[in-house]
Design a protein around this motif. Structure first.
Motif, PDB file in Angstrom:
ATOM      1  N   SER A  84      -2.920  -0.247   3.754  1.00 12.17           N
ATOM      2  CA  SER A  84      -2.734  -0.620   2.272  1.00 12.17           C
ATOM      3  C   SER A  84      -1.730  -1.476   2.352  1.00 12.17           C
ATOM      4  O   SER A  84      -0.035  -1.272   1.770  1.00 12.17           O
ATOM      5  CB  SER A  84      -2.594   0.374   1.039  1.00 12.17           C
ATOM      6  OG  SER A  84      -2.400   0.435   0.005  1.00 12.17           O
ATOM      7  N   PRO A  85      -1.588  -2.572   3.178  1.00 12.96           N
ATOM      8  CA  PRO A  85      -0.188  -3.210   2.988  1.00 12.96           C
ATOM      9  C   PRO A  85       0.960  -3.586   1.802  1.00 12.96           C
ATOM     10  O   PRO A  85       1.482  -4.224   2.156  1.00 12.96           O
ATOM     11  CB  PRO A  85      -0.485  -4.952   4.670  1.00 12.96           C
ATOM     12  CG  PRO A  85      -1.874  -3.719   3.865  1.00 12.96           C
ATOM     13  CD  PRO A  85      -2.596  -3.259   3.808  1.00 12.96           C
ATOM     14  N   HIS A  86      -0.721  -4.147   1.325  1.00 13.58           N
ATOM     15  CA  HIS A  86      -0.453  -4.715   0.265  1.00 13.58           C
ATOM     16  C   HIS A  86       0.414  -4.681  -1.377  1.00 13.58           C
ATOM     17  O   HIS A  86       0.512  -5.296  -2.487  1.00 13.58           O
ATOM     18  CB  HIS A  86      -1.253  -6.602   0.171  1.00 13.58           C
ATOM     19  CG  HIS A  86      -1.097  -7.078   0.750  1.00 13.58           C
ATOM     20  ND1 HIS A  86      -0.294  -7.507   1.922  1.00 13.58           N
ATOM     21  CD2 HIS A  86      -2.275  -7.172   1.811  1.00 13.58           C
ATOM     22  CE1 HIS A  86      -1.106  -8.286   2.823  1.00 13.58           C
ATOM     23  NE2 HIS A  86      -2.097  -8.174   3.090  1.00 13.58           N
ATOM     24  N   HIS A  87       0.255  -3.776  -0.681  1.00 15.89           N
ATOM     25  CA  HIS A  87       1.058  -2.610  -2.496  1.00 15.89           C
ATOM     26  C   HIS A  87       1.328  -0.926  -2.001  1.00 15.89           C
ATOM     27  O   HIS A  87       0.446  -0.520  -1.426  1.00 15.89           O
ATOM     28  CB  HIS A  87      -0.526  -2.603  -3.261  1.00 15.89           C
ATOM     29  CG  HIS A  87       0.506  -2.193  -4.998  1.00 15.89           C
ATOM     30  ND1 HIS A  87       0.556  -0.408  -5.162  1.00 15.89           N
ATOM     31  CD2 HIS A  87       0.844  -2.198  -5.829  1.00 15.89           C
ATOM     32  CE1 HIS A  87       1.141  -0.446  -6.731  1.00 15.89           C
ATOM     33  NE2 HIS A  87       1.410  -1.279  -6.732  1.00 15.89           N
ATOM     34  N   SER A  88       2.141  -0.482  -1.896  1.00 16.67           N
ATOM     35  CA  SER A  88       2.460   0.678  -1.988  1.00 16.67           C
ATOM     36  C   SER A  88       3.099   1.463  -3.272  1.00 16.67           C
ATOM     37  O   SER A  88       4.165   1.246  -3.827  1.00 16.67           O
ATOM     38  CB  SER A  88       4.244   0.520  -0.535  1.00 16.67           C
ATOM     39  OG  SER A  88       4.634   1.605  -1.010  1.00 16.67           O
ATOM     40  N   PRO A  89       2.459   2.888  -3.428  1.00 18.98           N
ATOM     41  CA  PRO A  89       2.561   3.332  -4.236  1.00 18.98           C
ATOM     42  C   PRO A  89       4.413   3.812  -4.196  1.00 18.98           C
ATOM     43  O   PRO A  89       5.111   3.796  -5.811  1.00 18.98           O
ATOM     44  CB  PRO A  89       2.510   4.563  -5.224  1.00 18.98           C
ATOM     45  CG  PRO A  89       1.978   4.468  -3.066  1.00 18.98           C
ATOM     46  CD  PRO A  89       1.691   3.326  -3.141  1.00 18.98           C
ATOM     47  N   GLU A  90       5.300   3.918  -3.604  1.00 19.17           N
ATOM     48  CA  GLU A  90       6.263   4.036  -2.901  1.00 19.17           C
ATOM     49  C   GLU A  90       7.463   3.358  -2.840  1.00 19.17           C
ATOM     50  O   GLU A  90       6.718   2.821  -1.719  1.00 19.17           O
ATOM     51  CB  GLU A  90       6.769   5.474  -2.821  1.00 19.17           C
ATOM     52  CG  GLU A  90       5.890   5.359  -0.993  1.00 19.17           C
ATOM     53  CD  GLU A  90       6.287   6.483  -0.604  1.00 19.17           C
ATOM     54  OE1 GLU A  90       6.903   7.402  -0.610  1.00 19.17           O
ATOM     55  OE2 GLU A  90       5.318   6.503   0.870  1.00 19.17           O
ATOM     56  N   PRO A  91       8.426   3.494  -2.684  1.00 21.99           N
ATOM     57  CA  PRO A  91       9.509   2.623  -2.840  1.00 21.99           C
ATOM     58  C   PRO A  91       8.933   2.434  -0.735  1.00 21.99           C
ATOM     59  O   PRO A  91       9.438   3.821  -0.329  1.00 21.99           O
ATOM     60  CB  PRO A  91      10.599   2.458  -2.147  1.00 21.99           C
ATOM     61  CG  PRO A  91      10.635   4.059  -2.946  1.00 21.99           C
ATOM     62  CD  PRO A  91       9.199   4.264  -4.097  1.00 21.99           C
ATOM     63  N   ASP A  92       9.436   1.472   0.263  1.00 22.62           N
ATOM     64  CA  ASP A  92       9.480   1.890   1.892  1.00 22.62           C
ATOM     65  C   ASP A  92      10.195   0.411   2.180  1.00 22.62           C
ATOM     66  O   ASP A  92      10.577  -0.040   1.623  1.00 22.62           O
ATOM     67  CB  ASP A  92       7.809   1.623   1.696  1.00 22.62           C
ATOM     68  CG  ASP A  92       7.210   0.353   2.217  1.00 22.62           C
ATOM     69  OD1 ASP A  92       8.117  -0.677   1.278  1.00 22.62           O
ATOM     70  OD2 ASP A  92       6.709  -0.431   3.210  1.00 22.62           O
ATOM     71  N   LEU A  93      10.245   0.520   3.236  1.00 22.21           N
ATOM     72  CA  LEU A  93      11.143  -0.091   4.406  1.00 22.21           C
ATOM     73  C   LEU A  93      11.061  -1.943   3.576  1.00 22.21           C
ATOM     74  O   LEU A  93      11.796  -2.392   3.616  1.00 22.21           O
ATOM     75  CB  LEU A  93      11.548  -0.269   6.127  1.00 22.21           C
ATOM     76  CG  LEU A  93      12.485  -1.064   6.229  1.00 22.21           C
ATOM     77  CD1 LEU A  93      14.301  -0.461   6.069  1.00 22.21           C
ATOM     78  CD2 LEU A  93      11.846  -0.740   7.770  1.00 22.21           C
ATOM     79  N   ILE A  94       9.716  -2.414   3.502  1.00 25.17           N
ATOM     80  CA  ILE A  94       8.857  -3.397   3.494  1.00 25.17           C
ATOM     81  C   ILE A  94       9.363  -4.221   2.471  1.00 25.17           C
ATOM     82  O   ILE A  94      10.057  -4.905   1.960  1.00 25.17           O
ATOM     83  CB  ILE A  94       7.471  -3.747   3.905  1.00 25.17           C
ATOM     84  CG1 ILE A  94       7.626  -3.426   5.146  1.00 25.17           C
ATOM     85  CG2 ILE A  94       7.189  -4.540   3.020  1.00 25.17           C
ATOM     86  CD1 ILE A  94       5.536  -3.064   5.647  1.00 25.17           C
ATOM     87  N   HIS A  95       9.441  -2.912   1.162  1.00 23.67           N
ATOM     88  CA  HIS A  95       9.935  -3.352  -0.096  1.00 23.67           C
ATOM     89  C   HIS A  95      10.941  -3.638  -0.677  1.00 23.67           C
ATOM     90  O   HIS A  95      11.875  -4.712  -0.708  1.00 23.67           O
ATOM     91  CB  HIS A  95       9.648  -1.563  -0.951  1.00 23.67           C
ATOM     92  CG  HIS A  95      10.198  -1.685  -2.161  1.00 23.67           C
ATOM     93  ND1 HIS A  95      10.507  -3.036  -3.135  1.00 23.67           N
ATOM     94  CD2 HIS A  95      10.758  -1.727  -2.644  1.00 23.67           C
ATOM     95  CE1 HIS A  95      10.564  -3.117  -4.267  1.00 23.67           C
ATOM     96  NE2 HIS A  95      11.428  -1.859  -3.801  1.00 23.67           N
TER      97      HIS A  95
END
Ligand code: NLE
Ligand code: FE2
Length: 325
Positions: free
Chosen positions: A172-183
């Motif tokens: 699910s690379p194009h949306h994450s429900p939580e913050p992550d390093l990419i965000h």
């Protein structure tokens, strides 16, 4: 020992909430709250993937060990993680001209030219910090997930940004429900490279120190709608300034389209607006510019009552308080 939540009585009728007075006190502000845990929450894209869960835990445990003054440890990212990074990096690139504000584009360009952000490799936090220090004095500090609003906002007062180190699930690379390093890196870092956005973030942090729970909630909501999901208008078009949009392909398109509702950013109204945190927002706030948002926020700050005012000393990275008479 005290925690960020301990409340102690000063005089019989005065209650004061503990808050960090020096940047090193942020060691006591890393309390995480659980939401979207891949171990228990089926909404998390990594739910049921044991390898992903173990990797996320490993990185979170490592981040939790970080203490003020430590050198940030380099992380040996896996090829899967580098590939996820590359996929998001390249796809988002298609929307930069059309959907992102000029501050974002300009800073991203410098980050790319200086080799801090490249599509092939996930950068190390230390290298990103060298860049940010030079630009606005902001620094990333590893944290192990979603923090309480009080701890998260307090860090901003010191221009410290609590940063997750794990990556979103590769499926699910194009949306994450939580913050992550990419965000954090593709959404926040280019924006924290801007002096006005940095100042606005620090202002929100300073306003949060020792604030009531009710005011913390309001400040967290303003932060959400402007730093995470804010829009501005450029040449008559809606453009993203918020990091949550800048790191999520689908929501970035959605936010700038005619589908959701758009309202003018006004901290008084924005602060009490309910928000969505597991799907696209149905409503976005639009600022005239970052400059305008900062001006409105400063006006709003003067209406938030606290029995003292705070002064930040950038030389010692500490806070002084002055009692209001
Ligand atoms: N939905 C964002 C993304 O996919 O990058 C992260 C949101 C963090 C508040
Ligand atoms: Fe964020």
């Amino acid at each position: 020992s005290l925690t960020a939540f301990s409340v102690f009585k000063k005089k019989s009728n005065e209650v004061e909430v503990w808050f960090p007075r020096h940047i090193s006190d942020l060691d006591r502000c890393s309390k995480c709250i659980t939401k979207y845990e891949p171990t228990t929450d089926p909404r998390h894209p990594g739910h049921g993937d044991e390898e992903y869960i173990a990797r996320r835990k490993f990185l979170n445990d490592q981040a939790l060990e970080f203490q003020f003054g430590d050198e940030i440890e380099n992380v040996d990212y896996t090829e899967t993680e580098h590939a996820t990074w590359k996929a998001v990096y390249e796809k988002l690139g298609d929307l930069h001209e059309s959907h992102t504000c000029s501050v974002y584009r300009d800073n991203l360009k410098v980050l790319q030219e200086e080799g801090v952000l490249t599509s092939d490799r996930i950068p190390q936090m230390r290298d990103v910090n060298k860049f940010l220090q030079k630009r606005t004095g902001f620094e990333l500090r590893p944290c192990s997930g979603l923090l309480s609003a009080r701890d998260f906002l307090a860090s901003l007062a010191f221009r410290v940004f609590q940063t997750t180190t794990y990556l979103r699930h590769h499926k699910s690379p194009h949306h994450s429900p939580e913050p992550d390093l990419i965000h954090e890196l593709l959404g926040h870092v280019p924006m924290f490279s801007d002096p006005l956005l940095a100042q606005m973030s620090q202002d929100i942090g300073l306003m949060s120190l020792g604030a009531s729970d009710e005011n913390i909630e309001k400040l967290a909501t303003v932060y959400w709608f402007i730093v995470e999901f804010g829009l501005c208008k450029e040449d008559g078009k809606l453009k993203a300034i918020g990091a949550g949009l800048l790191s999520a392909y689908g929501e970035l398109i959605h936010a700038c389209s005619n589908t959701p509702e758009h309202r003018d950013f006004d901290p008084v109204v924005t602060a009490v607006q309910k928000y969505e945190d597991d799907d696209y927002q149905p409503l976005y706030f639009v600022a005239d510019s970052i400059h305008d948002a900062l001006a409105k926020l400063r006006k709003y700050a003067s209406t938030m009552d606290r029995p003292f005012s705070v002064i930040y000393d950038p030389f010692t990275k500490s806070i002084e308080t002055i009692k209001s008479s």
